[in-house]
Design an enzyme around this catalytic site. Sequence first.
Site, PDB file in Angstrom:
ATOM      1  N   GLU A 299      12.285  62.524  74.235  1.00  0.00           N
ATOM      2  CA  GLU A 299      11.824  63.477  73.218  1.00  0.00           C
ATOM      3  C   GLU A 299      12.861  64.529  72.888  1.00  0.00           C
ATOM      4  O   GLU A 299      12.936  65.012  71.761  1.00  0.00           O
ATOM      5  CB  GLU A 299      10.530  64.175  73.688  1.00  0.00           C
ATOM      6  CG  GLU A 299       9.319  63.273  73.782  1.00  0.00           C
ATOM      7  CD  GLU A 299       9.202  62.606  75.144  1.00  0.00           C
ATOM      8  OE1 GLU A 299       8.174  61.990  75.404  1.00  0.00           O
ATOM      9  OE2 GLU A 299      10.157  62.720  75.948  1.00  0.00           O
ATOM     10  N   ASP A 341      45.236  66.766  49.121  1.00  0.00           N
ATOM     11  CA  ASP A 341      45.940  67.251  47.947  1.00  0.00           C
ATOM     12  C   ASP A 341      47.223  67.923  48.418  1.00  0.00           C
ATOM     13  O   ASP A 341      47.406  68.182  49.613  1.00  0.00           O
ATOM     14  CB  ASP A 341      45.063  68.249  47.198  1.00  0.00           C
ATOM     15  CG  ASP A 341      45.374  68.287  45.703  1.00  0.00           C
ATOM     16  OD1 ASP A 341      46.464  67.824  45.332  1.00  0.00           O
ATOM     17  OD2 ASP A 341      44.536  68.791  44.944  1.00  0.00           O
ATOM     18  N   THR A 712      12.670  71.166  81.118  1.00  0.00           N
ATOM     19  CA  THR A 712      13.757  71.392  82.071  1.00  0.00           C
ATOM     20  C   THR A 712      15.104  70.829  81.614  1.00  0.00           C
ATOM     21  O   THR A 712      16.143  71.354  82.005  1.00  0.00           O
ATOM     22  CB  THR A 712      13.394  70.779  83.434  1.00  0.00           C
ATOM     23  OG1 THR A 712      13.261  69.356  83.299  1.00  0.00           O
ATOM     24  CG2 THR A 712      12.080  71.344  83.946  1.00  0.00           C
TER      25      THR A 712
END
Length: 894
Positions: A299, A341, A712
């Site tokens: 998760e 460039d 945790t």
Amino acid sequence: MMTEAVTTPPSAGQEPLLNPDPLEPLPLLRRELGTEARGLSAREAARRLAVYGPNEVRRKARTSLWRELVRQLAHPLALLLWAAAALAFVAGIPVLGWAIVAVVLVNAAFALLQERQAEQAVETLAKYLPEHALVIRDGRPSAVEARELVPGDLVVLEEGAKVPADARLTEGGIEVDLSMLTGESAPAERVVGPGLIGAPLLQEPNLVFSGTICTGGQAQAIVFATGNHTELGRIAALSQRTRRDPSPLEQQVKKVAWLIAAVAVAMGGVFLVAGVAVGLPVTDTLMFAIGLLVANVPEGLLPTITLALAVGVRVLARQGAVIKRLSAVETLGSTNVICTDKTGTLTQNRMRLQAVWTPEHGREPGPWDGEMVRTSAMCTTVTRDEEGELHGDPTEIALVDGAAAHATPLDLADRDTNSRALFRFDPRLRLMSVVHADDKHGLRIIVKGAPETVLQTVEGSSESAAAAAEALAREGMRVLAVAARRLPAGAEAPSRREDAETGLRLLGLVGLYDPPREEVAAAVRRCHGAGLRVHIVTGDNGATAAAVAREVGIGLPRLHVVAQSETIADHELDELLASADTEVVFARSSPETKLKVADALRAHGQIVAMTGDGVNDAPALHRAHIGVAMGLSGTDVAREASTMVLTDDNFATIVTAIESGRRVYDNVRKFIVYIFAHLTPEVVPFLVFALSAGTVPLPLTVLQILAIDLGTETLPALALGRERAEPGTMSRPPRPSSQGVISRDMLVRSWCYLGTVSAVLVMGAFFYVLWRAGWQPGDPTGVGDPLHHAYITATTATFAGIVTCQVGTAVAARTDHAALRDIGLFTNPLLLAGIAFELAFTAALVYAPPLQGLFGTAALPLDVVALIATFPVLVWGTDELRRWLRRADHRTKP
């Protein structure tokens, strides 16, 4: 003399040709646009506005917010959690179900807020259109809103005004700043006259384009294109047609998420059937399925990755690189080609006088240099503001500055007072001349321009001057020839430039140079050391760009110059870019050319960073993996179309950003190892429960898993995202684009080494607590049973054991190959703080009575605490031994 009969507007109901050829003869263009010498009537203009629409760039519809939210909620990992929540409600555990739903919603909202980016490039293009335009209607000049211009309108263009639409000059002449479309800083003169045969549209001397700025002069022009039909609108269409592909990190995380989902569902299905077959209650089998799904879903992975990338964004912003899309930080780390460039990025964007050549003395310095440069500075139109700043063509500013450095400062007011005639720079002739009055010697004509043109106007042999001009050009200088002649006493200033620019005497040549930034050469060396190739894509001259390339080290071992990039065929481009030892200068690039280069590199599997600052660069910036816009000199359009904006316009900042990207990528892999290492000890307890057919009680609860995954482990994972770059980060080649951020070696290390060691340790702690309480397999441990408290203590030991194993994993994950002593134990204070937090958080869940009831925990005895306190050293020690064996194996290999 013919009248304007050919300009009679079309008969009623007949529409003018919307997209006529702007280069056709002017009378024919007037006829096709239905425009009289008095301009359009107000009534006709209103009718055309209704037919052709407003003169504005229309943008593509933005992706729906709800669609984006649905995409986040339908992510594979989110789908797994939805399934787990559904099972929780079916099993009669609504508290768990709502907790899982909350996790899904929080993750989705967080990802949506971080990743949603408004696509405003096309919308910003409209800012280049002026709010009002001076137009001739019904024979009278009047100010109208620029959005109300229509094809066929006659507009008046004056100094300081923005060009409101694409138009063809019909009277007068102006100087126009086309840098936003062409990338060239020097203003271009636009005059009434025929076009150049075979020249690109943007170089036609009689056309002006929407959004460009008139820097001098006055003219009238007939509008032939408005809105999306202008060059600005065409570039907007290119930007809309180029889509942004997902970054490598986004693709790989989604691929791994589907893999995890498939494994979790398969395992859940198999063990669900097996549990029912061996006689487990349905509630227990559903609880097992929920636990398996939740345990397999990391998760914290997506929010942790998002937060780590956000930290990378903040770090890069302090270094001068503003990242607009979080996933681009990781993409930077895999970049292997930079298309840059030249002007302002590799160079200082400030022309300076570099060399002087005279026919009598060559390049030998002397007092003659000052006189010659001062004379050339007289042939300029530079102005000075109240603060003393010079304004005008950068080339002419360099001449005026050069005169001050080599002779005496030029009095610009005196120059203008004594000017008797001025023939502005003609892009076809490539010449400019002035007639200047001298109190002592009368009138003098001064001419400056391209050497090949000026040398045709001088008397005497010019072979040595031509050779000198070629030599200066090979050194990367912009070369100007300066010639002059005095008029006889009492003569009038010539009224035609043909009479002025003849019979001249060559004074000499000046070489102007835009020097490279001091730090660029070192940055290019770092690129080469890191296996990156650097190509120059510029609208400038090929010889000048090649000289700058060689000076900063681009082109080692081989440099190839494409003088006219617009003419290069696809097969030639593919052949050039396929050569691993060649770096290329693409000169005279158009918007389509930059886009073509970006697409070709992508087709070759390269991860491309493309710089740009003008509107013309927007499609290529949008198409490149990393579009890099200039923050100081860049246009709003380029900044909106880009992924990264350089606040200092410095190439070296790109290299610093790539190094930071590599560090962030490495750190993402570190905390993925850290997070994935805990899947094994979270899944094993459920497998033990299922395989034992319930004789071993469930060693871990689902809420405890959520406490681990979202409580945790989050802070230590974030701290791993702040690890310093390991030695040799910019000494290794870019990783292949096919290499995943999650590799087989990482999974083996996470699941088989770190995960297995952790699983063995935590299950040992679980059984230790039960066995010392007298438990035997199959003994009841439910509520009211004598062993229930011992069971709660055992699950708490499992939970706390996983947390302490996390500590050892966090320390081990700080490095992939090197030993811990090489990076230092205390060099990441945030990790130490994160470890302290997770231990304090775990202690609160274990010992605080309110949390004990919620998470099903109990206070641990001292002997259990002492046991699990050894887990960090055991986990880290086994991984340190594995890395030592790998290093020893590499050292023994030839």
